[in-house]
Design an enzyme around this catalytic site. Structure first.
Site, PDB file in Angstrom:
ATOM      1  N   TYR A  61      -5.963   1.214  -9.049  1.00 14.07           N
ATOM      2  CA  TYR A  61      -6.899   0.429  -7.858  1.00 14.07           C
ATOM      3  C   TYR A  61      -7.808   0.117  -7.509  1.00 14.07           C
ATOM      4  O   TYR A  61      -8.583   1.145  -8.280  1.00 14.07           O
ATOM      5  CB  TYR A  61      -6.445   1.661  -6.930  1.00 14.07           C
ATOM      6  N   SER A 209       4.113   4.422   0.955  1.00 13.59           N
ATOM      7  CA  SER A 209       4.342   2.864   1.645  1.00 13.59           C
ATOM      8  C   SER A 209       5.609   3.599   2.986  1.00 13.59           C
ATOM      9  O   SER A 209       5.955   3.261   3.031  1.00 13.59           O
ATOM     10  CB  SER A 209       5.064   1.932   0.615  1.00 13.59           C
ATOM     11  N   GLY A 212       6.460   1.044   5.137  1.00  7.92           N
ATOM     12  CA  GLY A 212       7.307  -0.165   4.828  1.00  7.92           C
ATOM     13  C   GLY A 212       5.503  -1.252   4.725  1.00  7.92           C
ATOM     14  O   GLY A 212       5.328  -2.497   5.187  1.00  7.92           O
ATOM     15  N   ARG A 213       4.167  -0.773   3.676  1.00  3.27           N
ATOM     16  CA  ARG A 213       3.084  -1.642   3.658  1.00  3.27           C
ATOM     17  C   ARG A 213       2.562  -2.358   5.079  1.00  3.27           C
ATOM     18  O   ARG A 213       2.091  -3.059   5.064  1.00  3.27           O
ATOM     19  CB  ARG A 213       3.310  -2.544   2.816  1.00  3.27           C
TER      20      ARG A 213
HETATM   21  N1  LIG Z   1       2.876   5.966  -5.990  1.00  2.00           N
HETATM   22  C1  LIG Z   1       2.946   4.152  -5.986  1.00  2.00           C
HETATM   23  O1  LIG Z   1       3.203   3.689  -6.850  1.00  2.00           O
HETATM   24  C2  LIG Z   1       2.380   3.516  -4.890  1.00  2.00           C
HETATM   25  C3  LIG Z   1       2.886   2.794  -4.510  1.00  2.00           C
HETATM   26  C4  LIG Z   1       2.467   1.890  -3.237  1.00  2.00           C
HETATM   27  C5  LIG Z   1       1.399   3.076  -2.774  1.00  2.00           C
HETATM   28  N2  LIG Z   1       1.114   4.000  -2.856  1.00  2.00           N
HETATM   29  C6  LIG Z   1       0.161   5.285  -1.959  1.00  2.00           C
HETATM   30  O2  LIG Z   1       0.974   4.929  -0.914  1.00  2.00           O
HETATM   31  C7  LIG Z   1      -0.416   5.003   0.187  1.00  2.00           C
HETATM   32  C8  LIG Z   1       0.251   4.406   1.237  1.00  2.00           C
HETATM   33  O3  LIG Z   1       1.003   3.447   1.208  1.00  2.00           O
HETATM   34  P1  LIG Z   1       0.694   1.645   1.451  1.00  2.00           P
HETATM   35  O4  LIG Z   1      -0.987   1.644   1.531  1.00  2.00           O
HETATM   36  O5  LIG Z   1       1.287   0.962   0.821  1.00  2.00           O
HETATM   37  O6  LIG Z   1       1.534   1.298   3.009  1.00  2.00           O
HETATM   38  P2  LIG Z   1       1.822   2.639   3.834  1.00  2.00           P
HETATM   39  O7  LIG Z   1       1.166   3.538   4.887  1.00  2.00           O
HETATM   40  O8  LIG Z   1       3.616   2.463   4.382  1.00  2.00           O
HETATM   41  O9  LIG Z   1       0.991   1.238   4.740  1.00  2.00           O
HETATM   42  C9  LIG Z   1      -0.229   0.633   4.779  1.00  2.00           C
HETATM   43  C10 LIG Z   1      -0.430  -0.374   5.309  1.00  2.00           C
HETATM   44  O10 LIG Z   1      -0.205   0.440   7.527  1.00  2.00           O
HETATM   45  C11 LIG Z   1      -1.141  -0.153   8.080  1.00  2.00           C
HETATM   46  N3  LIG Z   1      -1.352   0.879   9.138  1.00  2.00           N
HETATM   47  C12 LIG Z   1      -1.254   2.034   8.710  1.00  2.00           C
HETATM   48  N4  LIG Z   1      -1.489   2.614  10.129  1.00  2.00           N
HETATM   49  C13 LIG Z   1      -0.906   2.107  10.604  1.00  2.00           C
HETATM   50  C14 LIG Z   1      -0.970   1.814  12.410  1.00  2.00           C
HETATM   51  N5  LIG Z   1      -0.424   2.949  12.910  1.00  2.00           N
HETATM   52  N6  LIG Z   1      -0.606   0.278  12.913  1.00  2.00           N
HETATM   53  C15 LIG Z   1      -0.422  -0.010  12.479  1.00  2.00           C
HETATM   54  N7  LIG Z   1      -0.578  -0.418  11.147  1.00  2.00           N
HETATM   55  C16 LIG Z   1      -0.998   0.451  10.492  1.00  2.00           C
HETATM   56  C17 LIG Z   1      -2.800  -0.146   7.445  1.00  2.00           C
HETATM   57  O11 LIG Z   1      -3.595  -1.094   7.564  1.00  2.00           O
HETATM   58  P3  LIG Z   1      -4.783  -0.772   7.635  1.00  2.00           P
HETATM   59  O12 LIG Z   1      -5.484   0.104   6.607  1.00  2.00           O
HETATM   60  O13 LIG Z   1      -5.724  -2.436   7.764  1.00  2.00           O
HETATM   61  O14 LIG Z   1      -5.089   0.678   8.750  1.00  2.00           O
HETATM   62  C18 LIG Z   1      -2.317  -0.638   5.887  1.00  2.00           C
HETATM   63  O15 LIG Z   1      -1.769  -2.495   5.167  1.00  2.00           O
HETATM   64  C19 LIG Z   1      -1.074   4.034  -0.846  1.00  2.00           C
HETATM   65  O16 LIG Z   1      -2.992   4.199  -0.086  1.00  2.00           O
HETATM   66  C20 LIG Z   1      -1.397   5.150  -2.233  1.00  2.00           C
HETATM   67  O17 LIG Z   1      -2.417   5.781  -2.448  1.00  2.00           O
HETATM   68  C21 LIG Z   1       1.703   4.516  -4.088  1.00  2.00           C
END
Ligand SMILES: NC(=O)c1ccc[n+]([C@@H]2O[C@H](COP(=O)([O-])OP(=O)(O)OC[C@H]3O[C@@H](n4cnc5c(N)ncnc54)[C@H](OP(=O)(O)O)[C@@H]3O)[C@@H](O)[C@H]2O)c1
Length: 338
Positions: A61, A209, A212-213
């Protein structure tokens, strides 16, 4: 709950107690547009105060920047948090599009030293293999990871995006505490083989996620039109053009159910993951990512939201109707090897 903190669960068989929701820190350094560093740092503190203790990063990252960013927080709270990071995805400074997967022991031994240095700590609580390179025998890679446990550099081992068969194979070499894979209302591949294996082995599932990101929250519909240039979601098949239109329409029941509970769509999506895990008899610690304290508090409040059976039934068909793959290139995901 004895105070206003979220409840805790055991991370892996015999592992530490962690808050039932963790925090994904990836977006604080890369992929989801510009970050306000101060509010990201405040979010980390808000999370800990709310009982979130599992903090998730990876060496990839921001090419190490996310680990470096976390170091002061880790230093200030070393004994209060469970720190997870990952190795395996190789990038190159001079080629932003390059992605390789490395699972060989020499790479692992170097990667852990680099992560420890950037995180400014002498131990990683949970060390994951981020992606699997099928060309390297799993026993060789997990054997090298197990040596890191014996050396005291790492406490627990995890895998990301592996199949149920791979999880079993790895677990036979060394106990695997956690499997981190995408799991949400839109992404349920993991329920095919990995979830049953995790239940059988006592492995905790760490759904990544789960929002859903961000798409499941309704915060954006067409990533190409609404998100800033360079935002990684513009290149994901589900979030642009006709697919995005189809997928946004699938969220209608999510919004309706949210309205009934006086909740947000994000909270319904997070409650769904927790309740879906209960159906399987599985311990989960989802790691939604956010850089904002207000959203962090909204997300942890979802651990108290309970959806009815009728509501769960209305959400059931969604994943099967989603248009587009999770990634533009699915070759390194577990789905490609099942
Ligand atoms: N192992 C893997 O291959 C892999 C892949 C992807 C991710 N990950 C890990 O999983 C974590 C989470 O996944 P992710 O960040 O991809 O996706 P996620 O948690 O599904 O979504 C994150 C997104 O949602 C927004 N968000 C969060 N809470 C919200 C709310 N209550 N209302 C509206 N928008 C909201 C965030 O924006 P803001 O930040 O602007 O609030 C960000 O854009 C990552 O940080 C990473 O550590 C691992």
């Amino acid at each position: 709950m004895t105070d206003d903190k979220i409840t805790t669960v055991e991370l892996g068989d015999g592992g530490p107690q962690v808050g039932v929701q963790g925090l994904g820190c990836m977006g604080m350094s890369e992929f989801y547009g510009d970050t306000d560093e101060l509010s990201a740092r405040e979010t980390l503190e808000t999370a800990l105060a709310a009982g979130v203790t599992l903090f998730d990063t990876a060496d990839v990252y921001g090419l190490g920047a996310n680990e470096t960013f976390l170091a002061p927080f880790v230093g200030a709270h070393r004994d209060e948090i469970t720190l997870a990071t990952k190795f395996a995805i190789e990038r190159k400074d001079d080629d932003p599009h390059y992605r390789g997967v490395r699972n060989d022991p020499a790479y692992i031994r170097k990667a852990v030293e680099d992560s420890l240095r950037r995180l400014d700590t002498d131990v990683i609580d949970l060390y994951y293999m981020h992606r699997r390179d099928p060309a390297v025998p799993l026993a060789e890679s997990v054997g090298a990871m197990a040596e890191l446990v014996q050396q005291g550099k790492v406490k627990q081992l995890g895998l990301s995006e592996v199949t149920g068969a791979e999880l079993r194979e790895a677990h036979a070499v060394h106990p695997i505490a956690a499997l981190q894979s995408e799991w949400s209302l839109f992404s349920r591949d993991v329920e095919r083989s990995a979830v049953p294996a995790a239940v059988e082995l006592g492995v905790t599932l760490v759904p990544y996620s789960p929002l859903g990101r961000g798409f499941l929250t309704g915060a954006f519909t067409d990533a190409a039109k609404e998100l800033s240039q360079g935002d990684f979601r513009q290149y994901q098949p589900r979030f642009t053009g006709d697919n995005a239109k189809t997928n946004a329409a699938l969220l209608e029941p999510v919004h309706k159910i949210a309205a009934v509970h006086g909740a947000s769509a994000a909270q319904v999506a997070l409650a769904w993951v927790q309740q879906r895990a209960q159906v399987h008899g599985l311990t989960v610690v989802p790691i939604p990512g956010t850089r904002k304290s207000s959203r962090l508090l909204e997300n942890v409040a979802a651990t108290r939201l309970v959806l009815t059976d009728e509501e769960l039934a209305r959400l059931e068909p969604i994943a099967g109707l989603v248009a587009g793959d999770r990634y533009p290139d699915m070759s390194s995901t577990s789905a490609a090897r099942e």
